[in-house]
Structure formats: structure tokens, C-alpha cells
Motif scaffolding. Structure first.
Motif, short mmCIF file in Angstrom:
data_model
loop_
_atom_site.label_atom_id
_atom_site.label_comp_id
_atom_site.label_asym_id
_atom_site.label_seq_id
_atom_site.Cartn_x
_atom_site.Cartn_y
_atom_site.Cartn_z
N ASN A 128 0.86 -1.18 0.00
CA ASN A 128 0.00 0.00 0.00
C ASN A 128 0.90 1.23 0.00
OD1 ASN A 128 -2.01 1.99 0.59
ND2 ASN A 128 -3.29 0.44 1.54
N CYS A 141 4.68 -0.44 3.12
CA CYS A 141 3.63 -1.02 3.94
C CYS A 141 3.06 -2.22 3.18
CB CYS A 141 2.52 -0.01 4.20
SG CYS A 141 2.88 1.22 5.46
N GLY A 143 0.41 -4.67 2.94
CA GLY A 143 -0.91 -4.70 3.53
C GLY A 143 -1.53 -6.06 3.74
N ARG A 151 1.85 -8.17 5.84
CA ARG A 151 1.29 -7.49 7.00
C ARG A 151 2.43 -6.94 7.86
NH1 ARG A 151 -2.37 -12.01 9.39
NH2 ARG A 151 -2.59 -10.54 11.13
N SER A 176 -3.18 -4.54 8.66
CA SER A 176 -2.79 -4.29 7.27
C SER A 176 -2.15 -2.91 7.20
CB SER A 176 -4.00 -4.37 6.33
OG SER A 176 -5.01 -3.44 6.70
N ASN A 178 -0.87 0.49 6.31
CA ASN A 178 -1.52 1.24 5.24
C ASN A 178 -0.68 2.36 4.64
OD1 ASN A 178 -3.40 3.78 4.57
ND2 ASN A 178 -4.55 1.92 4.09
N ASP A 192 -2.16 1.43 10.88
CA ASP A 192 -2.48 0.01 10.77
C ASP A 192 -3.99 -0.21 10.96
OD1 ASP A 192 -1.92 -2.77 10.50
OD2 ASP A 192 -1.99 -3.00 12.68
N GLN A 196 -7.48 -4.08 4.58
CA GLN A 196 -7.21 -5.18 3.65
C GLN A 196 -7.41 -6.56 4.27
OE1 GLN A 196 -3.50 -2.64 2.10
NE2 GLN A 196 -3.55 -4.62 1.09
#
Length: 373
Positions: A128, A141, A143, A151, A176, A178, A192, A196
Motif C-alpha cells: 500500500n 507497507c 498490507g 502485514r 494491514s 496502510n 495500521d 485489507q
């Protein structure tokens, strides 16, 4: 393919004429988009959405915005072919831009020199937000997961290897990750949310282990601390020019999305928050960036309310340091995120839903030439 424009009405009121022009401009852009082939070659050339100067897609809502609009600069489409574009970052030493295509599990690369638009990394663990640290290394990040990897927040080393900076907090995996922002002390701040975790389109369905939160990775020790856990769906974030204020989007605030402003203390903790911006009239905030004068440039779209007129909302909204809307950039697609870049730092890159757009403006990112840029 034939693209049809409505002829102007001879005695049309100014507001009606303006709306007709904007409608025709956006229809033209959509028509151009549909004419390209499905492959990437040939789709990366800059295509102005309108041919007239000044570009009426760049709206002055307050006279203070006039100095940021360049008279002879157009909104341009640079590339298309993505499913959900997010998290762009400019790589000045390579003269290219990276942007996540979340559903396709890849990071795309647009080259300023050649105009090419190609895959940079796939799989990307449904990446992301993207950024660069003080040494210019790519921060990502991730996701969601690919074969259980993801993650997490990672750093790409000069040799191409991946270093995991954070993948859990107090023994529990992140939801996930972000979006992220780098501060001048080397610390990395990221949101976070669970965005997702609820579908197989942008990742995988999972049972989350942690509350929605914002985290800080210490620039020296690498220690991870939770700095915010009181907002629903933390999304975009950025720092003010003096780095003494952290702005964070609350993406699932009710009834409207919000931007909160937090004082940043010397030890990396945060002070009492204040409401800075509320996205009224069915608007939806997403990724945000702060320019050198303290204005916030915000990815914008519809909140999804049945009453929302999406075509009137999609694009970028600009707010001054007091939180007043001063400018708007209309796009034919929702803008999820954005960044400043280009050789002089004055080119705004906008990640639309399917496409990458750009506009030269008369300002630069707050971090230009300082840190994380």
C-alpha cells in the motif's frame, strides 16, 4: 471511437457553462483512456485532460491558492491499467515513481525519462503506502500476505534484499499496514487499519489481532511503540513543515471522515489532539501530504453515501494551515494518494483508481531537500 462534446449554449449562465466544460473535459479523459490497448506500452505518455490554459480542472476556492496554480500547467495522465492505485513515492536519484497496485499484488514503476510504465515488484505482498527513509531506501507497507509473508513494514536495501522493520506488536501481528511517514530524526510512523483484512481482492480475509492504531519505529533502536489507538480506520498521515505536528486521517469516523492534528513531543510521544479538517458534503479523505507552506494536499473522493455525486468529488482537495479549503483538482477518477516529486520537487503525482496523474504546481513537499524525500 468518437468522442462527442456538447456544443456551448449561446446564452448559458457562467456556472452552467463551467459545469458543461468540466463534464466534457472529464468525458474526454475517459474516452482517451478507453482507446488505449490493455498492455502497458504506449499508455505512459503524458496526456493533458484539457487543452486550454489555465486548466479549469484546477479550481481556486480561495484567492490564497492562486499562487500555487501555474497558469500554463495541465493535469496530465501519465499511465493507466491498474485496478486500485495507492501510495506513490518519488525516487529522485533514479527519476522514476513507484506506485502500488494493491489488487494485482505489485508495485509499478513510471520512468520520467522514457515514459515507460512497468512492473517493479511482484508479488509485493499487496503493498500500500510507500516512502523513502533518510538514506533513500524504499519503505513499504505490506498490507496483506503472499504465502504468509506480509502485514509488515519493510525496507529495501541497496542490494535488493528486504529487511523487516516491524511485523508485530506485543506478540500479535499487524492488521494491514496502510501508509507511512518519515520524520527528520529517522523515526518511521505508520497506520495500521483493518482495510485489507476483510476481502480477497486487496489481500486475504483474516481475524485481526490488534486494534486500529498508529505506530512509531524508532530511528536508532528500531523499537516499535503504539502512539495512537483511539481512532477508527487510521489512514493517511504526514508531518507539518516544522515536524511538530502529526496529521492523521480517521478513515472510518462517523458521520464524516476527519483529519486530526497531534502535537509531537521531543521524546516521540504525542500531545492532545485537535480536529483539523472534516470531510463534509459526502467527501472522503485518503492519503495526504503537507507542502512547504503547511497546506495539506488530500486525496479525495466519495464517502459512498447514496446521495454523493462522485464526479463532483473525485480528485484532490487542498487545505491551508487553518484547515480551510482553498483549492481543488478535479480528476475523472477517485484519488487515493499522492506525492510531490520531479526534478525540482514541484510536480504533484496523483494515484487515481486506475491511473497515474500529474500536475506541476508552485510549491513542494515539506520535506523537500531535508528528509525522507
Amino acid at each position: 471511437m468518437t468522442i462527442k462534446f456538447d456544443a456551448p449554449v449561446a446564452n448559458a449562465e457562467p456556472e452552467h457553462a463551467r459545469r458543461s466544460f468540466l463534464k466534457s473535459s472529464l468525458m474526454f479523459s475517459a474516452g482517451v483512456a478507453s482507446m488505449g490497448s490493455l498492455g502497458f506500452p504506449g499508455l505512459a505518455s503524458a496526456e493533458p485532460l484539457t487543452q486550454r490554459y489555465p486548466d479549469e480542472l484546477v479550481e481556486i476556492l480561495d484567492e490564497s491558492f492562486a499562487k500555487y496554480r501555474l497558469f500554463n500547467a495541465s493535469v496530465e495522465r501519465l499511465a493507466t491499467g491498474m485496478r486500485w492505485a495507492e501510495g506513490p513515492v518519488w525516487v529522485g536519484d533514479g527519476r522514476y515513481l513507484l506506485v502500488s497496485d494493491i489488487p494485482e499484488n505489485r508495485i509499478m514503476r513510471w520512468d520520467e525519462i522514457t515514459g515507460s510504465f512497468d512492473v517493479f515488484r511482484q508479488p509485493s505482498n499487496h503493498s500500500n503506502g510507500l516512502a523513502r527513509d533518510l538514506q533513500g531506501r524504499l519503505l513499504t507497507c505490506e498490507g496483506s500476505t503472499t504465502n504468509d509473508l506480509g502485514r509488515r513494514v519493510t525496507r529495501t536495501e541497496p542490494d535488493g534484499s528486504i529487511t523487516v522493520l516491524a511485523d508485530q506488536f506485543e506478540g500479535k501481528r499487524f492488521n494491514s499496514p496502510n501508509d507511512l511517514a518519515v520524520r527528520g530524526d529517522g523515526s518511521i510512523w505508520f497506520t495500521d487499519p483493518p482495510f485489507q483484512t476483510g476481502n480477497y481482492y486487496e489481500g486475504h480475509k483474516i481475524q485481526t489481532e490488534l486494534p486500529d492504531a498508529v505506530y512509531r519505529i524508532d530511528g536508532e533502536t528500531g523499537a516499535v511503540t503504539r502512539v495512537i489507538d483511539s481512532i477508527s480506520g487510521p489512514n493517511g498521515l504526514c508531518f507539518s513543515p516544522d515536524q511538530k505536528t502529526l496529521y492523521v486521517v480517521e478513515g472510518r469516523a462517523k458521520p464524516n471522515r476527519l483529519i486530526w492534528a497531534y502535537p509531537v513531543n521531543d521524546d516521540g510521544t504525542l500531545g492532545e489532539r485537535r480536529k483539523h479538517i472534516e470531510a463534509s458534503a459526502y467527501g472522503a479523505l485518503d492519503g495526504i501530504k503537507c507542502d512547504e507552506d503547511g497546506n495539506l494536499w488530500c486525496g479525495w473522493g466519495s464517502s459512498g453515501a447514496p446521495e454523493a455525486v462522485t464526479a463532483e468529488l473525485d480528485g484532490v482537495m487542498v487545505f491551508n494551515p487553518a484547515g480551510k479549503a482553498i483549492g481543488k483538482i478535479r480528476l475523472p477518477e477517485r484519488c487515493a494518494n499522492l506525492c510531490f516529486g520531479g526534478a525540482k520537487g514541484n510536480r504533484l503525482f496523483m494515484a487515481g483508481s486506475h491511473s497515474l496523474y500529474a500536475l506541476y504546481v508552485n510549491t513542494r513537499d515539506a520535506s523537500f531537500g531535508k528528509y525522507g524525500s
